[in-house]
Design a protein around this motif. Structure first.
Motif, PDB file in Angstrom:
ATOM      1  N   CYS A 262      33.140 -25.794  36.878  1.00  0.00           N
ATOM      2  CA  CYS A 262      32.260 -24.998  36.339  1.00  0.00           C
ATOM      3  C   CYS A 262      32.238 -23.927  34.902  1.00  0.00           C
ATOM      4  CB  CYS A 262      31.055 -25.232  36.909  1.00  0.00           C
ATOM      5  SG  CYS A 262      29.457 -23.516  36.387  1.00  0.00           S
TER       6      CYS A 262
ATOM      7  N   GLU B 259      31.005 -21.546  33.745  1.00  0.00           N
ATOM      8  CA  GLU B 259      30.449 -20.237  34.809  1.00  0.00           C
ATOM      9  C   GLU B 259      30.867 -19.791  35.493  1.00  0.00           C
ATOM     10  OE1 GLU B 259      27.324 -18.521  32.267  1.00  0.00           O
ATOM     11  OE2 GLU B 259      28.650 -19.761  31.359  1.00  0.00           O
ATOM     12  N   CYS B 260      30.729 -20.389  37.053  1.00  0.00           N
ATOM     13  CA  CYS B 260      31.021 -19.731  38.056  1.00  0.00           C
ATOM     14  C   CYS B 260      32.211 -20.243  38.852  1.00  0.00           C
ATOM     15  CB  CYS B 260      30.463 -19.958  38.642  1.00  0.00           C
ATOM     16  SG  CYS B 260      29.830 -21.889  39.631  1.00  0.00           S
TER      17      CYS B 260
ATOM     18  N   CYS C 265      26.833 -28.734  37.931  1.00  0.00           N
ATOM     19  CA  CYS C 265      27.361 -27.625  38.695  1.00  0.00           C
ATOM     20  C   CYS C 265      26.149 -28.004  39.641  1.00  0.00           C
ATOM     21  CB  CYS C 265      27.312 -26.857  37.917  1.00  0.00           C
ATOM     22  SG  CYS C 265      28.139 -24.360  39.976  1.00  0.00           S
TER      23      CYS C 265
ATOM     24  N   CYS D  72      26.490 -21.979  40.555  1.00  0.00           N
ATOM     25  CA  CYS D  72      25.735 -21.837  40.129  1.00  0.00           C
ATOM     26  C   CYS D  72      24.507 -22.103  39.641  1.00  0.00           C
ATOM     27  CB  CYS D  72      25.935 -20.688  38.907  1.00  0.00           C
ATOM     28  SG  CYS D  72      26.860 -21.282  37.771  1.00  0.00           S
ATOM     29  N   GLY D  73      25.005 -23.232  39.210  1.00  0.00           N
ATOM     30  CA  GLY D  73      23.214 -24.579  38.910  1.00  0.00           C
ATOM     31  C   GLY D  73      23.887 -24.371  37.114  1.00  0.00           C
ATOM     32  N   GLY D  74      24.431 -24.147  36.560  1.00  0.00           N
ATOM     33  CA  GLY D  74      24.061 -23.282  35.176  1.00  0.00           C
ATOM     34  C   GLY D  74      24.419 -23.953  34.119  1.00  0.00           C
TER      35      GLY D  74
END
Ligand SMILES: [Zn+2]
Length: 503
Positions: A315, A317-318, A343, A350-352
């Protein structure tokens, strides 16, 4: 007419009895002994019962004439037995008991005559003597069996080929390689070290109608047989010795456990033509073993991920690992792409970020092939295709990573006490660090072999299965970072949002 007896003669395994009464000649002598005995004792011979070349000591061995002898005693066709020696009748206490049972129940006079004297099985004394003698003979047989085993082992230590049918890969006699089979094995070895699954090799061999020495007519070669063939230590010249007792104990055996060693611990090398190097053989065994181990630890219900970028997609982002998931059936995305990488919060992310799978995979494939072409142009030299130390280190590393994941999973589900978990994870992390350094070092020093590997991968990419592609990708790519797609605009695939981190 007197008492009617059955004469019994048996040819034993080589060296079992050592009384000079084995082989064709030996059985003639035994028959002569019985005829003399019958004459001297004024008995009547019904007929000779002869079992050929079989051991009275091994329980599994069938002795058809012995069984007939017993049945003729039971049905009172005969009233006794005449033999050279009680050894020749049986060395099995169980079989003696069958005879004793008949003699005890008999309501007619019966004899058990041998050239060494009679056994009166209707008395305690007679039975005691017979039992004692058979017990001792049984012990001698076991010793003789060990002697034969020792003899075979001595031959093995001299590197003499096994007698009997040549193993898969060699021609009759076992000395010269059989070219087609040897090539099949070599190709399968290369493929497996390049990530191909054993099940895929098996499917190919079935397709080619390859047969093992044991494949029954009209049947396909089995998965186990393919594994057995590909991990046979004989391939690299190692002599194997499996004691008879082991062969009888289990079905398929792991031959790599039975490599003969000299007193200094080095393997005994055979005289036959080799099909692969010891390093290659060891690497194939290690790879297959570690895959089998990983498969075992998996819990029911968790999916075995087979996507190209599983373990590699991260991911943006995270930094967490991304999972592959199927789109909902019936949606446009499902029809067009089938699956996506995401993710997931559930997996600790983070699920983003999420992205349709196939465009990312195509992009990474293209990048990899471009990378390999540049590499092979830049460094065009090299010899060895496989660096076994590297293969080994990578396998070990994968293993440790899998163990770490498993430990975390167990911890999450509460099955792992915190204190032990911390200690275990520390140990695994240390091990992983060591292996990562080892892999990186070997990757650098193995540049030459990487070059030839690169050329081969480019050439054969079209024939690669997903596991092979994944292995190739993992060889050169550390991670594929997928960055968040900005809101708005169309959802066309943007390659600038994919970062490949090379090893
Ligand atoms: Zn994330």
């Amino acid at each position: 007419m007197g008492i009617i007896v059955g004469g019994y003669a048996r040819i034993s395994d080589v060296g079992e009895l050592g009384d000079g009464r084995d082989g064709e000649e030996g059985v003639t002598r035994q028959k002569e002994d019985v005829h003399d005995l019958v004459k001297v004792r004024s008995l009547t011979l019904h007929r000779m019962y002869v079992d050929n070349d079989l051991s009275a000591f091994k329980r599994r061995v069938k002795r058809p004439d012995f069984d007939e002898l017993v049945s003729d005693l039971e049905t009172e066709i005969i009233d006794g037995i005449a033999a050279y020696n009680i050894d020749r009748v049986t060395r099995q206490p169980g079989q003696l008991e069958r005879l004793i049972d008949i003699y005890e129940r008999a309501r007619r006079p019966m004899v058990f005559a041998t050239t060494a004297g009679d056994y009166d099985l209707s008395t305690d004394d007679g039975r005691f003597n017979a039992r004692l003698y058979v017990m001792i003979a049984n012990k001698f047989s076991a010793d003789a069996a060990r002697r034969v085993a020792r003899q075979k082992k001595a031959e093995a230590l001299q590197g003499k080929p096994h007698r009997g049918v040549a193993p898969f890969g060699w021609m009759d006699g076992g000395e010269k390689a059989e070219p087609f089979e040897a090539e099949l094995i070599s190709k399968a070895h290369r493929d497996i070290l390049n990530g191909k699954l054993l099940s895929e090799v098996h499917a190919e061999w079935v397709e080619l109608e390859v047969r093992s020495r044991q494949t029954p007519p009209g049947r396909n070669i089995t998965y186990t047989a393919v594994r057995y063939i590909l991990t046979n230590p004989r391939l690299c010249g190692y002599r194997v010795y499996v004691p008879q007792a082991e062969r009888e104990k289990r079905g398929r055996i792991d031959l790599s456990e039975f490599v003969l060693e000299r007193s200094d611990g080095t393997p005994v090398i055979g005289e036959w033509e080799k099909i692969c190097s010891p390093d290659e053989w060891r690497a194939v065994c290690d790879v297959l073993k570690s895959r089998a181990m990983k498969g075992r630890g998996r819990k029911k219900g968790t999916t075995v991920t087979k996507r190209l970028l599983t373990r590699l997609a991260r991911c943006g982002e995270c930094g967490g690992g991304m999972q592959s998931m199927m789109y909902t059936r019936g949606t446009v995305s499902f029809d067009r792409y089938g699956f996506f990488y995401a993710c997931l919060k559930a997996a600790g992310g983070c699920g983003g970020v999420s992205r349709s799978g196939p465009p990312v995979e195509e992009h990474v494939e293209g990048l990899l092939l471009g990378h390999l072409r540049r590499m092979s142009k830049a460094l065009r030299s090299g010899t060895s295709e496989i660096n076994p130390a590297l293969v080994k280190a990578r396998v070990d590393l994968d293993q440790v990573k899998a163990e770490i994941a498993e430990a975390r999973q167990l911890r999450e589900s509460g099955e792992f006490p915190l204190k032990e978990f911390v200690r275990e994870i520390k140990r695994l992390d240390d091990r992983r660090d060591v292996l990562e350094i080892e892999v990186a070092t070997l990757n650098v020093s193995g540049l030459e072999s990487s070059t030839t590997a690169a050329e081969r991968i480019i050439r054969e990419w079209g024939t690669y299965t997903t596991p092979m592609k994944r292995a190739a990708i993992e060889r050169f790519i550390e991670a594929v970072v997928i960055k968040k797609q900005p809101r708005g605009g169309n959802h066309a695939f943007r390659s600038d949002l994919i970062d490949v981190i090379w090893k």
